[in-house]
Write an enzyme that holds these catalytic residues in place. Sequence first.
Site, PDB file in Angstrom:
ATOM      1  N   LYS A   1       0.864  -1.177   0.000  1.00  0.00           N
ATOM      2  CA  LYS A   1       0.000   0.000   0.000  1.00  0.00           C
ATOM      3  C   LYS A   1       0.901   1.228   0.000  1.00  0.00           C
ATOM      4  O   LYS A   1       1.711   1.415   0.917  1.00  0.00           O
ATOM      5  CB  LYS A   1      -0.910  -0.003   1.223  1.00  0.00           C
ATOM      6  CG  LYS A   1      -1.792   1.232   1.286  1.00  0.00           C
ATOM      7  CD  LYS A   1      -2.806   1.157   2.397  1.00  0.00           C
ATOM      8  CE  LYS A   1      -3.649   2.414   2.438  1.00  0.00           C
ATOM      9  NZ  LYS A   1      -4.628   2.391   3.521  1.00  0.00           N
TER      10      LYS A   1
ATOM     11  N   ARG B   1     -10.789   9.987   1.719  1.00  0.00           N
ATOM     12  CA  ARG B   1     -10.660  10.678   3.011  1.00  0.00           C
ATOM     13  C   ARG B   1     -11.774  11.716   3.158  1.00  0.00           C
ATOM     14  O   ARG B   1     -12.206  11.994   4.289  1.00  0.00           O
ATOM     15  CB  ARG B   1      -9.257  11.284   3.142  1.00  0.00           C
ATOM     16  CG  ARG B   1      -8.179  10.186   3.225  1.00  0.00           C
ATOM     17  CD  ARG B   1      -6.763  10.733   3.276  1.00  0.00           C
ATOM     18  NE  ARG B   1      -5.777   9.651   3.170  1.00  0.00           N
ATOM     19  CZ  ARG B   1      -4.463   9.840   3.025  1.00  0.00           C
ATOM     20  NH1 ARG B   1      -3.974  11.077   2.962  1.00  0.00           N
ATOM     21  NH2 ARG B   1      -3.647   8.817   2.914  1.00  0.00           N
TER      22      ARG B   1
ATOM     23  N   LYS C   1       1.397   9.927   5.815  1.00  0.00           N
ATOM     24  CA  LYS C   1       1.430   8.495   6.147  1.00  0.00           C
ATOM     25  C   LYS C   1       2.699   7.812   5.645  1.00  0.00           C
ATOM     26  O   LYS C   1       2.749   6.590   5.531  1.00  0.00           O
ATOM     27  CB  LYS C   1       0.165   7.823   5.594  1.00  0.00           C
ATOM     28  CG  LYS C   1      -1.138   8.379   6.185  1.00  0.00           C
ATOM     29  CD  LYS C   1      -2.349   7.501   5.879  1.00  0.00           C
ATOM     30  CE  LYS C   1      -3.612   8.005   6.587  1.00  0.00           C
ATOM     31  NZ  LYS C   1      -4.776   7.112   6.381  1.00  0.00           N
TER      32      LYS C   1
ATOM     33  N   GLU D   1       7.507  -7.038   1.689  1.00  0.00           N
ATOM     34  CA  GLU D   1       6.179  -7.044   2.332  1.00  0.00           C
ATOM     35  C   GLU D   1       5.415  -8.321   1.988  1.00  0.00           C
ATOM     36  O   GLU D   1       4.761  -8.924   2.842  1.00  0.00           O
ATOM     37  CB  GLU D   1       5.364  -5.823   1.881  1.00  0.00           C
ATOM     38  CG  GLU D   1       5.882  -4.487   2.398  1.00  0.00           C
ATOM     39  CD  GLU D   1       5.559  -4.260   3.883  1.00  0.00           C
ATOM     40  OE1 GLU D   1       4.893  -5.102   4.500  1.00  0.00           O
ATOM     41  OE2 GLU D   1       5.984  -3.213   4.411  1.00  0.00           O
TER      42      GLU D   1
ATOM     43  N   LYS E   1      -2.171  -1.539  -3.803  1.00  0.00           N
ATOM     44  CA  LYS E   1      -3.036  -0.362  -3.754  1.00  0.00           C
ATOM     45  C   LYS E   1      -2.192   0.901  -3.811  1.00  0.00           C
ATOM     46  O   LYS E   1      -1.197   0.975  -3.079  1.00  0.00           O
ATOM     47  CB  LYS E   1      -3.814  -0.405  -2.441  1.00  0.00           C
ATOM     48  CG  LYS E   1      -4.648   0.816  -2.166  1.00  0.00           C
ATOM     49  CD  LYS E   1      -5.313   0.657  -0.845  1.00  0.00           C
ATOM     50  CE  LYS E   1      -6.171   1.871  -0.558  1.00  0.00           C
ATOM     51  NZ  LYS E   1      -6.862   1.757   0.698  1.00  0.00           N
TER      52      LYS E   1
ATOM     53  N   SER F   1     -10.207   5.538  -4.812  1.00  0.00           N
ATOM     54  CA  SER F   1     -11.121   6.675  -4.973  1.00  0.00           C
ATOM     55  C   SER F   1     -10.626   7.711  -5.980  1.00  0.00           C
ATOM     56  O   SER F   1     -11.392   8.185  -6.814  1.00  0.00           O
ATOM     57  CB  SER F   1     -11.347   7.332  -3.614  1.00  0.00           C
ATOM     58  OG  SER F   1     -10.120   7.767  -3.040  1.00  0.00           O
TER      59      SER F   1
ATOM     60  N   TYR G   1     -14.928   1.032  -7.233  1.00  0.00           N
ATOM     61  CA  TYR G   1     -16.184   1.774  -7.098  1.00  0.00           C
ATOM     62  C   TYR G   1     -17.024   1.667  -8.368  1.00  0.00           C
ATOM     63  O   TYR G   1     -18.172   2.066  -8.383  1.00  0.00           O
ATOM     64  CB  TYR G   1     -15.891   3.249  -6.759  1.00  0.00           C
ATOM     65  CG  TYR G   1     -15.095   3.369  -5.476  1.00  0.00           C
ATOM     66  CD1 TYR G   1     -15.729   3.286  -4.240  1.00  0.00           C
ATOM     67  CD2 TYR G   1     -13.711   3.513  -5.500  1.00  0.00           C
ATOM     68  CE1 TYR G   1     -15.001   3.351  -3.059  1.00  0.00           C
ATOM     69  CE2 TYR G   1     -12.969   3.586  -4.325  1.00  0.00           C
ATOM     70  CZ  TYR G   1     -13.618   3.496  -3.108  1.00  0.00           C
ATOM     71  OH  TYR G   1     -12.899   3.547  -1.946  1.00  0.00           O
TER      72      TYR G   1
HETATM   73  C1  PBG Z   1      -7.345   3.628   5.397  1.00  0.00           C
HETATM   74  C2  PBG Z   1      -7.731   3.329   4.007  1.00  0.00           C
HETATM   75  C3  PBG Z   1      -7.561   4.197   2.936  1.00  0.00           C
HETATM   76  C4  PBG Z   1      -8.177   3.582   1.851  1.00  0.00           C
HETATM   77  C5  PBG Z   1      -8.670   2.340   2.269  1.00  0.00           C
HETATM   78  N1  PBG Z   1      -8.370   2.187   3.624  1.00  0.00           N
HETATM   79  C6  PBG Z   1      -6.998   5.549   2.827  1.00  0.00           C
HETATM   80  C7  PBG Z   1      -5.728   5.903   3.477  1.00  0.00           C
HETATM   81  O1  PBG Z   1      -4.855   5.057   3.695  1.00  0.00           O
HETATM   82  O2  PBG Z   1      -5.588   7.076   3.806  1.00  0.00           O
HETATM   83  C8  PBG Z   1      -8.268   4.227   0.501  1.00  0.00           C
HETATM   84  C9  PBG Z   1      -9.310   3.764  -0.428  1.00  0.00           C
HETATM   85  C10 PBG Z   1      -9.565   4.690  -1.556  1.00  0.00           C
HETATM   86  O3  PBG Z   1      -8.920   5.734  -1.725  1.00  0.00           O
HETATM   87  O4  PBG Z   1     -10.467   4.362  -2.333  1.00  0.00           O
HETATM   88  N2  PBG Z   1      -6.554   2.796   6.097  1.00  0.00           N
END
Ligand code: PBG
Length: 323
Positions: free
Chosen positions: A194, A204, A216, A232, A247, A273, A312
């Site tokens: 990720k 968010r 992050k 990982e 991701k 997203s 989505y």
């Molecule tokens: C949080 C989380 C995130 C997403 C899924 N779980 C965002 C982040 O790490 O800030 C993102 C999903 C998306 O953007 O569609 N742990």
Amino acid sequence: MLIRPRRNRKSAVIRDMVQENQVSAANLIFPLFIVEGQNQKTEISSMPGIYRYSIDNLLREVECCLELGLRSFDLFPNIDESLKDPYASESHREGNLYVRAIQSVKSHFPEACVVTDVAMDPYSSDGHDGLVVNGNIVNDASLEILGKMALAHAHAGADIIAPSDMMDGRVGYIRQLLDENGFTNVSIMSYTAKYASAFYGPFRDALNSAPKHGDKKTYQMNPANQREALIEATLDTQEGADFLMVKPGLPYLDVVKLLKDNFDLPIAVYNISGEYAMLKAAARNGWIDEQGAVKEVLTSFKRAGASAILTYHAKEVLQNKWL
Ligand code: PBG
């Protein structure tokens, strides 16, 4: 010329015959946002066509998806600011919104597959995925909280638990805790690779979960790195993950392919997203052919090696028969 590759493209019948990859409803996981209240359905402004649902409307939405052959769902809770604290205590409180949503979906639709997200950010007053102590996101103390959250989801009936927090050792920690509590049958879909991405913005917004300070980057991966994903993935495999997830999706197809080529576990990809928002914005402006673009994007995940695609677009592609 002896070899003319165009012969295998000369008609629709032959093109279909030699097609190497096909996305089907079975590959899709639909993320759904949930909110407290009754008869709520509010659109997320940066994600046209995607809503936050109260549990009653969530059930209607799930039923509609099941009729389309869409059977897997990933739930994400929007939590009122007043319930957030540094320890994300609400995340494992008995009877919280998330737990009730999982229970409701599984009791009404036992055939549905419910994936749940384990990370502190929706519940944390700091907006981070782990526990913040003196400005640092501490690893090992976060595991205890994440473990409690995972157990709450398992008790509620989750089929697959998806830790998205990127703390070290969390897959093994959660696996052991689940097993000790009799949940040997609950799967773990690890957010293995990720990345610290700029494409999470609309998500968010949907959860109001942006970090209150800092970023992050001490836990999510550097977008410049590929080999690190192998480290990982090796750990997650050893720790008992059932799926390895990459991701975001589109900017990281090389990582999907890398994990596919090096590991035997099924690969999942999260078409996030910001990827959805970009495509919708272009389509709404008439700058892109939406149907073609969505199909091409989803197919690219399959081609790269993903079995599960969190997107989505899941409902609309089935509703409109875009695949
Ligand atoms: C949080 C989380 C995130 C997403 C899924 N779980 C965002 C982040 O790490 O800030 C993102 C999903 C998306 O953007 O569609 N742990």
